[in-house]
Scaffold this motif. Structure first.
Motif, mmCIF file in Angstrom:
data_model
loop_
_atom_site.group_PDB
_atom_site.id
_atom_site.type_symbol
_atom_site.label_atom_id
_atom_site.label_comp_id
_atom_site.label_asym_id
_atom_site.label_seq_id
_atom_site.Cartn_x
_atom_site.Cartn_y
_atom_site.Cartn_z
ATOM 1 N N GLU A 103 12.420 -12.219 -4.596
ATOM 2 C CA GLU A 103 11.336 -12.283 -5.574
ATOM 3 C C GLU A 103 10.087 -11.586 -5.045
ATOM 4 O O GLU A 103 9.399 -10.897 -5.791
ATOM 5 N N ILE A 104 9.815 -11.734 -3.747
ATOM 6 C CA ILE A 104 8.677 -11.030 -3.149
ATOM 7 C C ILE A 104 8.896 -9.526 -3.241
ATOM 8 O O ILE A 104 8.001 -8.781 -3.645
ATOM 9 N N LEU A 105 10.100 -9.082 -2.884
ATOM 10 C CA LEU A 105 10.393 -7.648 -2.955
ATOM 11 C C LEU A 105 10.257 -7.136 -4.385
ATOM 12 O O LEU A 105 9.730 -6.038 -4.617
ATOM 13 N N GLU A 106 10.703 -7.935 -5.343
ATOM 14 C CA GLU A 106 10.589 -7.538 -6.752
ATOM 15 C C GLU A 106 9.121 -7.420 -7.166
ATOM 16 O O GLU A 106 8.726 -6.449 -7.818
ATOM 17 N N LYS A 107 8.303 -8.388 -6.761
ATOM 18 C CA LYS A 107 6.878 -8.356 -7.114
ATOM 19 C C LYS A 107 6.162 -7.187 -6.432
ATOM 20 O O LYS A 107 5.197 -6.651 -6.948
ATOM 21 N N LEU A 108 6.668 -6.794 -5.254
ATOM 22 C CA LEU A 108 6.108 -5.637 -4.554
ATOM 23 C C LEU A 108 6.585 -4.324 -5.168
ATOM 24 O O LEU A 108 5.956 -3.286 -4.979
ATOM 25 N N GLY A 109 7.741 -4.375 -5.849
ATOM 26 C CA GLY A 109 8.344 -3.146 -6.356
ATOM 27 C C GLY A 109 9.040 -2.364 -5.250
ATOM 28 O O GLY A 109 9.153 -1.148 -5.306
ATOM 29 N N ILE A 110 9.518 -3.097 -4.232
ATOM 30 C CA ILE A 110 10.152 -2.477 -3.062
ATOM 31 C C ILE A 110 11.672 -2.509 -3.240
ATOM 32 O O ILE A 110 12.252 -3.579 -3.445
ATOM 33 N N PRO A 111 12.347 -1.373 -3.152
ATOM 34 C CA PRO A 111 13.807 -1.381 -3.268
ATOM 35 C C PRO A 111 14.470 -2.040 -2.059
ATOM 36 O O PRO A 111 14.108 -1.780 -0.917
ATOM 37 N N LYS A 112 15.438 -2.906 -2.342
ATOM 38 C CA LYS A 112 16.155 -3.617 -1.264
ATOM 39 C C LYS A 112 16.933 -2.651 -0.370
ATOM 40 O O LYS A 112 17.195 -2.950 0.789
ATOM 41 N N CYS A 141 0.829 -1.214 0.000
ATOM 42 C CA CYS A 141 0.000 0.000 0.000
ATOM 43 C C CYS A 141 0.858 1.257 0.000
ATOM 44 O O CYS A 141 0.525 2.249 -0.659
ATOM 45 N N ASP A 142 1.982 1.236 0.739
ATOM 46 C CA ASP A 142 2.885 2.384 0.742
ATOM 47 C C ASP A 142 3.481 2.623 -0.637
ATOM 48 O O ASP A 142 3.664 3.768 -1.054
ATOM 49 N N LYS A 143 3.782 1.546 -1.353
ATOM 50 C CA LYS A 143 4.307 1.677 -2.705
ATOM 51 C C LYS A 143 3.248 2.302 -3.618
ATOM 52 O O LYS A 143 3.531 3.244 -4.364
ATOM 53 N N LYS A 144 2.031 1.782 -3.546
ATOM 54 C CA LYS A 144 0.948 2.301 -4.395
ATOM 55 C C LYS A 144 0.653 3.770 -4.118
ATOM 56 O O LYS A 144 0.355 4.528 -5.027
ATOM 57 N N SER A 145 0.748 4.178 -2.856
ATOM 58 C CA SER A 145 0.408 5.558 -2.491
ATOM 59 C C SER A 145 1.551 6.551 -2.730
ATOM 60 O O SER A 145 1.354 7.749 -2.610
ATOM 61 N N GLY A 146 2.746 6.037 -3.019
ATOM 62 C CA GLY A 146 3.901 6.910 -3.215
ATOM 63 C C GLY A 146 4.696 7.175 -1.953
ATOM 64 O O GLY A 146 5.698 7.884 -1.990
ATOM 65 N N LYS A 147 4.241 6.624 -0.808
ATOM 66 C CA LYS A 147 4.964 6.865 0.449
ATOM 67 C C LYS A 147 6.383 6.314 0.414
ATOM 68 O O LYS A 147 7.253 6.830 1.111
ATOM 69 N N LEU A 148 6.638 5.308 -0.400
ATOM 70 C CA LEU A 148 7.976 4.718 -0.470
ATOM 71 C C LEU A 148 8.948 5.537 -1.323
ATOM 72 O O LEU A 148 10.148 5.296 -1.287
#
Length: 181
Positions: A152-161, A101-108
């Protein structure tokens, strides 16, 4: 927990002030503290900018902002595969869905560091940024077979390591109280 604009947040500044008050009381009584243990709810997420400033108050697991997030994420990675990787049940408040949700909202977008609630207090007391292994496993981001964050989970989330610190084992000394404390 405080409620603002229809959402539930951790009142971290107030909780932190209570921790400081408790430490001051211990010092005034002349008690020699050898170590401090921190235990609190684990799955909630605090994001920090490059300068160590918290970007916003973290949502409480009670907040509805993640309702429907698991089902959305399962379109990227099936529920069964996620469970096989992490061994964690799919509940909408897990860190994985909060970060989604943080990724989708731009908070990340401006996040440089990720801390869960106990790690936030460790950081405030010591200045050290750490991610603890058993805490990380509660959020659905750690692979149960490799004992590392699942890339792979982080990649699917689009979350930077880059926002994650290396995982440390339980009982690892985080650091000494900062000079300010």
């Amino acid at each position: 927990i405080i409620q603002m604009c229809g959402h539930f947040y951790w009142d971290l500044p107030a909780i932190y002030q209570s921790v400081l008050k408790g430490l001051k009381m211990v010092a005034e009584r002349g008690i020699d503290v050898q170590s401090i243990g921190i235990d609190t709810w684990g799955v909630d997420v605090a994001l920090f900018g490059e300068d160590g400033t918290m970007l916003s108050l973290p949502h409480s697991y009670r907040d509805p902002h993640t309702v429907g997030a698991p089902e959305e994420f399962f379109k990227r990675m099936p529920r069964e595969e996620l469970y096989e990787r992490t061994g964690i049940q799919a509940t909408n408040y897990n860190s994985i869905y909060q970060l989604y949700c943080d990724k989708k909202s731009g908070k990340l977008d401006n996040a440089e560091y990720f801390l869960m609630m106990p790690e936030y207090f460790s950081f405030k007391l010591t200045g050290e940024i750490r991610n603890e292994y058993t805490l990380a496993t509660t959020g659905g981001l750690v692979n149960a077979k490799t004992f590392e964050r699942d890339e792979e989970i982080l990649e699917k989330l689009g979350i930077p390591k880059k926002i994650f610190a290396p995982l440390s084992l339980p009982g690892t000394v985080v650091g000494n109280l900062s000079d300010e404390i």
